[in-house]
Write a protein that holds these residues in place. Structure first.
Motif, PDB file in Angstrom:
ATOM      1  N   ILE A 200       0.828  -1.216   0.000  1.00  0.00           N
ATOM      2  CA  ILE A 200       0.000   0.000   0.000  1.00  0.00           C
ATOM      3  C   ILE A 200       0.854   1.255   0.000  1.00  0.00           C
ATOM      4  N   TRP A 201       1.876   1.285   0.888  1.00  0.00           N
ATOM      5  CA  TRP A 201       2.595   2.547   1.065  1.00  0.00           C
ATOM      6  C   TRP A 201       3.996   2.577   0.457  1.00  0.00           C
ATOM      7  N   GLY A 202       4.408   1.477  -0.131  1.00  0.00           N
ATOM      8  CA  GLY A 202       5.721   1.480  -0.763  1.00  0.00           C
ATOM      9  C   GLY A 202       6.849   1.451   0.238  1.00  0.00           C
ATOM     10  N   VAL A 203       8.052   1.669  -0.255  1.00  0.00           N
ATOM     11  CA  VAL A 203       9.207   1.519   0.619  1.00  0.00           C
ATOM     12  C   VAL A 203       9.891   2.846   0.926  1.00  0.00           C
ATOM     13  N   THR A 204       9.490   3.907   0.249  1.00  0.00           N
ATOM     14  CA  THR A 204      10.136   5.191   0.537  1.00  0.00           C
ATOM     15  C   THR A 204       9.560   5.755   1.833  1.00  0.00           C
ATOM     16  N   PRO A 205      10.400   6.419   2.620  1.00  0.00           N
ATOM     17  CA  PRO A 205       9.919   6.914   3.903  1.00  0.00           C
ATOM     18  C   PRO A 205       8.722   7.862   3.744  1.00  0.00           C
ATOM     19  N   VAL A 206       7.729   7.684   4.604  1.00  0.00           N
ATOM     20  CA  VAL A 206       6.584   8.600   4.624  1.00  0.00           C
ATOM     21  C   VAL A 206       6.776   9.536   5.807  1.00  0.00           C
ATOM     22  N   VAL A 207       6.706  10.825   5.521  1.00  0.00           N
ATOM     23  CA  VAL A 207       6.931  11.816   6.571  1.00  0.00           C
ATOM     24  C   VAL A 207       5.706  12.689   6.729  1.00  0.00           C
ATOM     25  N   ALA A 208       5.194  12.778   7.950  1.00  0.00           N
ATOM     26  CA  ALA A 208       4.063  13.676   8.221  1.00  0.00           C
ATOM     27  C   ALA A 208       4.279  14.261   9.601  1.00  0.00           C
ATOM     28  N   ASP A 209       5.171  15.236   9.696  1.00  0.00           N
ATOM     29  CA  ASP A 209       5.571  15.683  11.026  1.00  0.00           C
ATOM     30  C   ASP A 209       4.955  17.022  11.437  1.00  0.00           C
ATOM     31  N   MET A 210       3.820  17.384  10.794  1.00  0.00           N
ATOM     32  CA  MET A 210       3.252  18.690  11.124  1.00  0.00           C
ATOM     33  C   MET A 210       2.984  18.887  12.614  1.00  0.00           C
ATOM     34  N   PRO A 211       2.279  17.940  13.246  1.00  0.00           N
ATOM     35  CA  PRO A 211       1.997  18.214  14.656  1.00  0.00           C
ATOM     36  C   PRO A 211       3.278  18.337  15.480  1.00  0.00           C
ATOM     37  N   TYR A 212       4.290  17.570  15.103  1.00  0.00           N
ATOM     38  CA  TYR A 212       5.528  17.597  15.869  1.00  0.00           C
ATOM     39  C   TYR A 212       6.173  18.962  15.770  1.00  0.00           C
ATOM     40  N   THR A 213       6.176  19.520  14.555  1.00  0.00           N
ATOM     41  CA  THR A 213       6.863  20.792  14.376  1.00  0.00           C
ATOM     42  C   THR A 213       5.935  21.979  14.591  1.00  0.00           C
ATOM     43  N   SER A 214       4.631  21.791  14.347  1.00  0.00           N
ATOM     44  CA  SER A 214       3.769  22.981  14.331  1.00  0.00           C
ATOM     45  C   SER A 214       3.070  23.261  15.652  1.00  0.00           C
ATOM     46  N   PHE A 215       3.163  22.341  16.604  1.00  0.00           N
ATOM     47  CA  PHE A 215       2.499  22.619  17.873  1.00  0.00           C
ATOM     48  C   PHE A 215       3.337  23.516  18.764  1.00  0.00           C
ATOM     49  N   GLY A 216       4.448  23.979  18.222  1.00  0.00           N
ATOM     50  CA  GLY A 216       5.277  24.882  18.996  1.00  0.00           C
ATOM     51  C   GLY A 216       6.134  24.139  19.997  1.00  0.00           C
ATOM     52  N   SER A 217       6.970  24.913  20.692  1.00  0.00           N
ATOM     53  CA  SER A 217       7.851  24.247  21.623  1.00  0.00           C
ATOM     54  C   SER A 217       7.929  25.039  22.919  1.00  0.00           C
ATOM     55  N   VAL A 218       8.608  24.459  23.882  1.00  0.00           N
ATOM     56  CA  VAL A 218       8.672  25.056  25.204  1.00  0.00           C
ATOM     57  C   VAL A 218      10.108  24.899  25.683  1.00  0.00           C
ATOM     58  N   ARG A 219      10.597  25.861  26.457  1.00  0.00           N
ATOM     59  CA  ARG A 219      11.953  25.719  26.976  1.00  0.00           C
ATOM     60  C   ARG A 219      11.899  25.160  28.384  1.00  0.00           C
ATOM     61  N   LEU A 220      12.541  24.032  28.544  1.00  0.00           N
ATOM     62  CA  LEU A 220      12.563  23.384  29.845  1.00  0.00           C
ATOM     63  C   LEU A 220      14.000  22.964  30.107  1.00  0.00           C
ATOM     64  N   GLY A 221      14.461  23.217  31.299  1.00  0.00           N
ATOM     65  CA  GLY A 221      15.829  22.833  31.639  1.00  0.00           C
ATOM     66  C   GLY A 221      16.829  23.477  30.699  1.00  0.00           C
ATOM     67  N   GLY A 222      16.460  24.614  30.152  1.00  0.00           N
ATOM     68  CA  GLY A 222      17.399  25.347  29.322  1.00  0.00           C
ATOM     69  C   GLY A 222      17.443  24.891  27.878  1.00  0.00           C
ATOM     70  N   ILE A 223      16.683  23.875  27.513  1.00  0.00           N
ATOM     71  CA  ILE A 223      16.684  23.489  26.109  1.00  0.00           C
ATOM     72  C   ILE A 223      15.254  23.436  25.580  1.00  0.00           C
ATOM     73  N   SER A 224      15.178  23.379  24.271  1.00  0.00           N
ATOM     74  CA  SER A 224      13.874  23.472  23.635  1.00  0.00           C
ATOM     75  C   SER A 224      13.260  22.103  23.438  1.00  0.00           C
ATOM     76  N   TYR A 225      12.006  21.985  23.837  1.00  0.00           N
ATOM     77  CA  TYR A 225      11.256  20.749  23.603  1.00  0.00           C
ATOM     78  C   TYR A 225      10.027  21.075  22.788  1.00  0.00           C
ATOM     79  N   PRO A 226       9.698  20.258  21.797  1.00  0.00           N
ATOM     80  CA  PRO A 226       8.408  20.460  21.150  1.00  0.00           C
ATOM     81  C   PRO A 226       7.309  20.015  22.107  1.00  0.00           C
ATOM     82  N   TRP A 227       6.141  20.582  21.938  1.00  0.00           N
ATOM     83  CA  TRP A 227       5.038  20.213  22.802  1.00  0.00           C
ATOM     84  C   TRP A 227       4.572  18.788  22.562  1.00  0.00           C
ATOM     85  N   TYR A 228       4.718  18.347  21.322  1.00  0.00           N
ATOM     86  CA  TYR A 228       4.047  17.110  20.944  1.00  0.00           C
ATOM     87  C   TYR A 228       4.343  15.911  21.853  1.00  0.00           C
ATOM     88  N   PRO A 229       5.647  15.649  22.154  1.00  0.00           N
ATOM     89  CA  PRO A 229       5.907  14.491  23.025  1.00  0.00           C
ATOM     90  C   PRO A 229       5.226  14.609  24.386  1.00  0.00           C
TER      91      PRO A 229
END
Lengths: 431, 220, 247, 315, 298
Positions: free
Chosen positions: E120-149
């Motif tokens: 169905i999806w073939g062998v080439t990598p499928v990338v859909a990282d919008m929520p990971y990158t677009s939900f913004g991030s937060v600085r914790l412990g001095g480094i940047s974390y995306p909100w998604y995790p």
């Protein structure tokens, strides 16, 4: 405009085809077979099939079509036998034996995995089967053994990581701290070893702050990226490829690692459309990243056109390095056969073809290839590097700030082992 | 008089060995019958076959004249058959009330409260245990709760497998009373028992031996 | 007679139910003891504790003076305690003879990996045991194809084949028809009489206990409520009520 | 009378197998060598299946054997084939003896997946200790010598075939004897009823441990034989898909006889090599579908088709 | 101190992922007593379908709720399609057979699904990282974390709470408890046991696919992602005790924190952390932290 060009190219090709067919039919060398079977082995399944295997197979497909259109090799039509490289070593070797003994192919072209190249090389000698490796990188093949029937028409992996070191110093001469994140397997270990030893030679005093070894295809690199963010090295070197490269570079972008440190990748192991901009990257020999001389090479242009016509391409005309490497192998074979025919005045033996290929120089879609080291069985290539940037004009990622280090600058001289050469300060290098 | 339960030439095999060899008997409407035989004679197998837990090799089982065929156990429960296995088998981690309510939930009954009140009416001592976890009860208490649970579905037929085993004599008498009460509410009852003397209160006794009915005794 | 088995304060719970409470018991060498009681009175639990299948909450078990409380079933079996089961525990996919040969191999301690299991002398002995138990016609049949009654006998035969000092049988006549049960017990008793095996059997049936045991123990709700000569014990009204639920 | 003639088919089969190198093509011979070697590992899986123990990690011992020999070549300079085989056998035994202490306590899914986990740990180790094991690039196996007999390049394949044939036959015979011995029957007994085994005074754990070690040793030998034939070993030997393949072949062949793994293994190697060409994309799907068919329609494996197997599963 | 915070954060994020991918496996095992070796493939299917839906229907600035909704939808679609199919057509036929046959059956299904995904999806990598990158991030412990995790931490907590509530406080949970405790008696009480099985397997499939769908935005998807997930989830639930949701949660946290600590302090051990913990736990508690030993009646 574009369509007009395509039609023109088609017409020209057709004209060339009829011309060549005419001459070829007129003059088949004595003792020539009816056709020339060449096996093409590449990953058609598994994680390496997407970034390398399938493009390589497609490239071989269009390039053999081109060769046949132009009269074949020495006037003989080439029949490709495509097979899958996937599977454990015993399956790969069994398959190689089947190709040589049952299919009786004249030559085997391919193999992307270094392990498979190492496994196949002695068998090729045992069966006296002419074998041209397609994409694998390990320097061990010709540095640890002599193989009469085995060739590699692309450079070994030293150019990737030594090139990376040289490019890094060209772009950021004042680098002080480096860190590495590499897949925990042979390619990752080799890449890091070559890179850090090269850095030690080229800029003594550079400090290695961290070396991370996530497992291959681990999928998630959040924790590793957090650690790199805490350590703040000037440069993060990686030899990731495929989905790992995509995931890592995207997470690195999202987490701001790309802004904080220079991310340096030694290979274009995935389509650059999936890699966020501002990553320093190399392409394992010219091709995907084409220095001006390669850009101008008619074979390079023709390859892109042929590939685009049959398999389609993104606006940036990006084709994976594996694809270029397979055309190099086919070009090498063609040139060697033809020069052996000329020399013998009849259809050559396998040994005569091998002799012709050793120490030869030929043109390919990746530019001029010199079979200069490893007793003439191993090619040397320049090491082109670039920065990925978004090009608003075509709406796609492109390579900018291209810099290519000449073959004599990034390859050891004939007969010297790579790591010795690096540790001794690159004797004889011409940069 | 119509028959609630009728078995005709029922043959059942377990792991290849034939345990019931053509059993035929019937329980009349609102009847109270016992199946008496030694351990291994086929009493439990008979009850399990009626409940649909074992496939018939041959023969017929019918409820109120309707052939049960290969109806699965949960459908038989929905038809109004309640079953108390010999070893009680309450759901230990649930409360007594939950154990009682399980059949009602499973069968999607609407008259849950009424039914529960009915059962508590017959067995008031179970109401006092309602909030306790089944695993915390003594053996005798578990036996009573298992009976109460079967009563939640038993609107037509109640199957009891050696209900008097492990009960103190007092509790045994109490149990016999409850069984008679149940029968009086219009439910036919079949008790499996190894000792004739313990089922002296039933109307009819079938003796089972090596998978066959060997004798029928009518008390009244 | 010396004491072969002794339990001191043996106690075991299942959840909140006390299956066995403070059991103090002595079984003498060479005796034939019948245990009777209603279901759930702790008879099988007693066997399971003695043979190490279950561990007691409190108390200890001594075999000829040696503490075996914490030993595994295997170790206890090696010390000369064999048992049969309420539900026959057999190797369904092996033949009757192979079941028996394994017992003989186990008894000889020669569970080797080179010489064959089907050894002449074992086959001969196996054949004899099968004859004693009237199972000889089933020898080459898979146990899965055996009728229930024959399985029960084979289960006991496997225990007897181990030539134990102490034999424990869990309802040997369960699943055997009324007319056959005495025949089965006769077979068993005649087989055992020739040996010096101390036997304890759990039974459901008063008649069997009365007829075959030399000493009867009555269990009720985890306790021994009567102990003595069978005919005396079994006529006691309290015992009758406990075992049969009525006097 | 029938008894004296019974060995004749075996004799003929033996002769045919011994003379095969003079008749068969190089590729078929190679395939037979590899299939025969792998059948030893499959035999180990079958042995454990007799006790109802399914392992998804048997490739662990296969790889252990191959790598022990490979490292012997690389670091000890061993070239004697017998020494390498001995080394592999000891490695298979040794590693299974060590890990067996933990896994024999488990049954069912735990056993299956604990083995899987350990095999993945070995896989990880082989990748990780790159400088020792060559990582994914693997280790080369140069042509071995066999004591006084020097192997010429030309007849190397035939000799490796004969070696596999003789060594394999020996090990199969030993396993056959084991299956017929009391200890072998105890495995059957464990499958049917562990409780009774314990109540016979036989140690279930000791029997399973013994079986586990034998299976490990067999896989170790399989590993080195495949390594010698292929000439190169990689960590893939320890990967879960290799273990899955062993299980597949075991089920394909059936567990009814010691011959079943050989039949299954040869069948599998040929089918795989052709099927890979026919449908490289759906190869696993084909395997899966075949496995489903076997589960539902041929629980005894291909061997039960041969009709030679007795109806009951004796040795 | 700051480093410790970072280790903790990374560990929790990883633990959340572990719980999401292993909850389905343990749930299915708990009810059916079948370890579903196709679990990883259902995960992969969920991930691929989730990514596909995101690529088609989610703009880069989509709201959190809409994105999560799409991913949940993907999981439900996969679960509803694959769950009943696998359980009713295949698994049901082998409940009466040996445990190893059930394992082999799910192994066969896993092989088939692996190729289905590839077709169905073939062998080439499928990338859909919008929520990971677009939900913004937060600085914790001095480094940047995306909100998604951290969103996933929330989802994992929510899921754990939801499952706990369902199992302990609803009629459905009590019916499940009855079926787990005693299939046969449940049937005599009128519980349609086969339907409960189908339901439980489907729920497990949805959970597996949900794990995948929620992961999709973080990873790029390639063939073979399922196999690793199976081994990892098994390790997690073996630590917690097969069939125990609470065990899976505890196992996830233990492994998540240990792995994060390993990356920081013993990077060479990263690969082995999970197996090391599993071996240690099983050595001392063979049935896992929350498992129970069953005694067979003889």
């Amino acid at each position: 405009m574009n369509r007009y060009r395509k039609v023109l190219a088609g017409l020209l090709a057709a004209a060339g085809l009829s011309l060549f067919v005419a001459t070829a039919k007129a003059d088949p060398p004595a003792g020539a077979p009816a056709s020339l079977k060449i096996a093409v082995v590449a990953f058609l399944s598994g994680p390496a099939s997407g970034p390398f295997g399938i493009p390589a197979r497609n490239a071989a497909d269009v390039w053999i079509e081109k060769i046949n259109r132009e009269g074949g090799i020495g006037g003989i039509k080439v029949i490709p036998v495509f097979t899958d490289e996937a599977g454990p070593a015993d399956k790969v070797v069994t398959e190689f034996r089947r190709l040589a003994l049952e299919e009786k192919v004249a030559a085997v072209v391919g193999y992307i995995s270094s392990a498979n190249c190492l496994a196949v090389a002695p068998v090729a000698d045992e069966l006296k089967e002419l074998t041209v490796f397609g994409d694998c990188g390990t320097a061990r093949v010709f540095e640890e053994g002599k193989h009469a029937y085995v060739f590699r028409t692309n450079a070994h992996t030293v150019i990737d990581s030594l090139g990376a070191a040289r490019y890094l110093l060209a772009m950021k001469p004042d680098v002080k701290t480096i860190a590495g994140i590499n897949q925990d397997y042979a390619w990752g270990r080799d890449s890091w070893e070559i890179f850090q030893r090269s850095m030690r030679q080229l800029k003594p005093g550079v400090q290695v702050v961290d070396v991370l070894w996530p497992k291959i295809f681990a999928g998630d690199y959040s924790t590793e990226i957090s650690k790199l963010l805490v350590e703040k090295p000037d440069v993060v070197f990686t030899s990731f490829w495929g989905s790992d490269l995509v995931t890592f570079s995207r997470q690195a972008k999202a987490r701001g690692l790309v802004e904080q440190s220079i991310v340096l990748v030694n290979n274009t192991g995935s389509d650059i459309k999936d890699i966020p901009a501002t990553v320093l990257i190399g392409s394992r020999g010219p091709g995907p990243i084409a220095p001006p001389d390669v850009e101008k090479d008619p074979l390079h242009q023709e390859f892109i056109q042929l590939y685009k016509a049959k398999y389609g391409l993104a606006p940036n005309n990006y084709i994976a390095h594996g694809a270029y490497h397979f055309t190099q192998a086919l070009q090498g074979l063609k040139v060697a056969y033809e020069s052996a025919i000329k020399k013998a005045g009849r259809w050559p033996t396998t040994e005569e073809v091998a002799a012709a290929l050793a120490y030869s120089t030929f043109d390919s879609p990746a530019g001029i290839i010199q079979m200069a080291i490893g007793n003439g069985h191993q090619a040397i290539e320049p090491a082109p590097f670039a920065v990925i940037k978004q090009d608003p004009a075509i709406g796609a990622h492109v390579f900018t700030e291209i810099r290519s280090f000449p073959a004599a600058c990034v390859n050891p001289p004939d007969g010297m082992k790579s790591l010795d050469w690096i540790d001794r300060g690159f004797p004889g290098a011409k940069c | 008089m119509h028959e609630v339960l009728r078995l005709e030439r029922v043959r059942v095999a377990i792991q290849g060995a034939e345990v019931l060899r053509g059993i035929s008997f019937a329980i009349p409407s609102t009847g109270l019958a016992a199946l008496v035989g030694r351990n291994g004679a086929g009493k439990t197998t008979t009850l399990r076959s009626v409940m649909g837990l074992l496939p018939l090799r041959d023969g017929q089982i019918s409820l109120n004249g309707e052939k049960l065929g290969d109806l699965p156990p949960h459908r038989r429960a929905a038809l109004g058959i309640g079953y108390v296995p010999e070893d009680r088998r309450l759901i230990g981690q649930l409360s007594v009330a939950d154990n009682l309510l399980l059949p009602a939930w499973a069968q999607g009954r609407t008259d849950v409260k009424k039914r529960l009140a009915h059962v508590y009416g017959i067995m008031p001592e179970v109401r006092a245990l309602a909030t306790r976890k089944a695993a915390q009860l003594s053996g005798g208490q578990q036996k009573m709760v298992a009976l109460a649970r079967a009563l939640m579905s038993a609107t037509k037929l109640l199957l009891l497998d050696e209900p008097f085993e492990g009960l103190s004599p007092g509790l045994g008498e109490k149990l016999a009373e409850v069984i008679c009460d149940v029968q009086r509410t219009g439910v036919a009852v079949l008790v499996a028992e190894s000792d004739t003397k313990r089922v002296s209160f039933v109307e009819r006794i079938y003796t089972i031996e090596r998978g066959e009915i060997t004798e029928q005794i009518d008390h009244r | 007679m010396s004491v072969l088995l002794e339990t001191v304060g043996l106690t075991r719970f299942f959840g909140a139910v006390c299956a066995l409470e403070e059991l103090n018991l002595c079984i003498h060498e060479g005796d034939m003891v019948g245990i009777i009681g209603s279901n759930g009175s702790g008879k099988t639990t007693f066997l399971n504790l003695v043979t190490g299948y279950l561990k007691p909450a409190r108390g200890c078990i001594l075999l000829a003076g040696r503490d075996i409380t914490l030993l595994s079933p295997r170790q206890i079996t090696r010390l000369g305690v064999a048992r049969s089961f309420q539900i026959p525990q057999l190797y369904l996919n092996l033949t009757v003879m192979e079941n028996l040969l394994l017992a003989l191999a186990a008894r000889s301690g020669r569970v080797g990996l080179w010489a064959r299991l089907h050894r002449q002398n074992w086959m001969r002995e196996g054949q004899e045991i099968l004859k004693q138990f009237n199972l000889d016609r089933y020898g080459e049949q898979r146990v899965a194809e055996l009728p229930e009654g024959a399985r029960k006998l084979l289960d006991i035969a496997l225990a007897v084949a181990l030539q134990p000092r102490l034999l424990l049988m869990d309802e040997p006549t369960a699943g055997v028809s009324t007319q056959d049960k005495f025949a089965v017990m006769d077979t068993l008793v005649s087989t055992l009489r020739g040996s010096s095996i101390t036997t304890v059997f759990v039974e459901h049936d008063m008649d069997v206990v009365r007829r075959y045991s030399r000493r009867a123990l009555v269990f009720d709700q985890g306790r021994v409520i009567a102990d003595g000569e069978p005919s005396a014990v079994l006529t006691d009204a309290g015992v009758k009520r406990a075992v049969l639920g009525h006097a | 009378m029938g008894g004296s003639l019974r060995f004749i088919p075996f004799l003929l089969l033996g002769l045919a197998l011994i003379t095969a190198p003079f008749v068969l093509s190089g590729w078929v011979l190679f395939l037979l060598t590899v299939a025969g070697a792998k059948a030893l590992a499959v035999l180990g899986v079958v042995l454990l299946l007799r006790a109802k123990l399914l392992t998804f990690g048997h490739a662990l011992y296969y790889a252990a054997g191959a790598y022990a020999a490979g490292l012997g070549v690389k670091y000890l300079g061993l070239h004697n084939g017998f020494a390498l085989i001995g080394l592999a056998f000891v490695a298979g035994l040794g590693v299974s003896a060590l890990l067996g202490l933990l896994v024999i306590r488990y049954r069912g899914v735990y056993f299956a997946l604990l083995n899987l986990a350990f095999s993945m740990v070995l896989y990880g180790i082989l990748l990780k200790f790159y400088s020792v094991t060559g990582g994914t690039d693997g280790l080369a196996f140069p042509a071995p010598t066999f004591g006084l007999i020097g192997l010429s390049e030309a007849s190397l394949r035939a000799q490796l075939y004969e070696l596999t044939l003789f060594l394999g036959s020996l090990l199969f015979y030993l396993t056959y004897r084991f299956f017929a011995s009391p200890a072998g029957y105890v495995l059957f007994a464990i499958r049917d009823n562990e409780v009774r085994v314990a109540y016979m005074g036989i140690s279930v754990n000791a029997a399973v441990y013994l079986g586990y070690i034998i299976a490990g040793g067999l896989a170790g030998v399989a590993g080195v034989l495949v390594g010698l034939s292929v000439g190169h070993i990689t960590p893939d030997l320890a990967f879960w898909s290799q273990s899955g393949e062993f299980v597949f072949v075991a089920i394909l062949g059936g567990v009814g006889s010691v011959f079943a793994p050989v039949v299954g293994s040869i069948l599998f190697e040929f089918v795989r090599n052709y099927a890979f060409e026919l449908s490289p994309y759906t190869w696993q799907m084909t395997l899966g579908a075949a496995l489903l068919l076997i589960i539902f329609f041929l629980p005894g494996g291909v061997w039960s088709l041969v009709g030679l197997a007795r109806t009951r599963s004796g040795p | 101190m700051r480093l410790l915070l970072v280790v903790l954060l990374d560990g929790l994020a990883y633990a959340a992922w572990l719980f999401l991918v292993s909850a389905g496996l343990t749930f299915t095992y708990g009810v059916l007593r079948v370890l579903n070796l196709a679990h990883g493939n259902l995960y992969a299917l969920g991930a691929y379908l989730g990514a596909t839906l995101l690529l088609h229907y989610a703009a880069s600035g989509s709201e959190v709720a809409a994105t999560l909704g799409l991913l949940l939808l993907a999981a439900v679609i996969i679960g509803i399609l694959a769950g009943p199919l696998i359980e009713r057509v295949f698994l049901r036929r082998v409940y009466s057979r040996d445990e190893e046959v059930q394992l082999l059956l799910t192994f066969a299904i896993s092989l088939i699904l692996e190729d289905v995904t590839k077709l169905i999806w073939g062998v080439t990598p499928v990338v859909a990282d919008m929520p990971y990158t677009s939900f913004g991030s937060v600085r914790l412990g001095g480094i940047s974390y995306p909100w998604y995790p951290f969103l996933l931490v929330g989802v994992a907590l929510g899921l754990a709470g939801f499952l706990w509530f369902v199992v302990t406080h609803t009629r459905l949970g009590k019916v499940l408890a009855a079926v787990i405790a005693d299939r046969e008696v449940s049937a005599t009480l009128g519980i349609h046991v086969p339907r409960v099985y189908t339901f439980a397997f489907t729920a497990g499939a949805i959970l597996a696919a949900l794990g995948g769908a929620l992961t999709a935005p973080m990873f790029s998807l390639v063939p073979g992602i399922g196999a690793d997930v199976l081994v990892i989830s098994f390790a997690v639930i073996a630590i917690g005790g097969l069939g125990s949701i609470g065990g899976a949660a505890v196992g996830s946290v233990v492994v998540g924190l240990a792995r994060s600590a390993a990356v920081y302090f013993f990077p060479e051990l990263d690969l082995f952390t999970i197996y090391l913990i599993m071996t240690l736990v099983l050595l001392f508690r063979p049935q896992g932290l929350f498992g129970e030993i069953e005694i067979r009646r003889i």
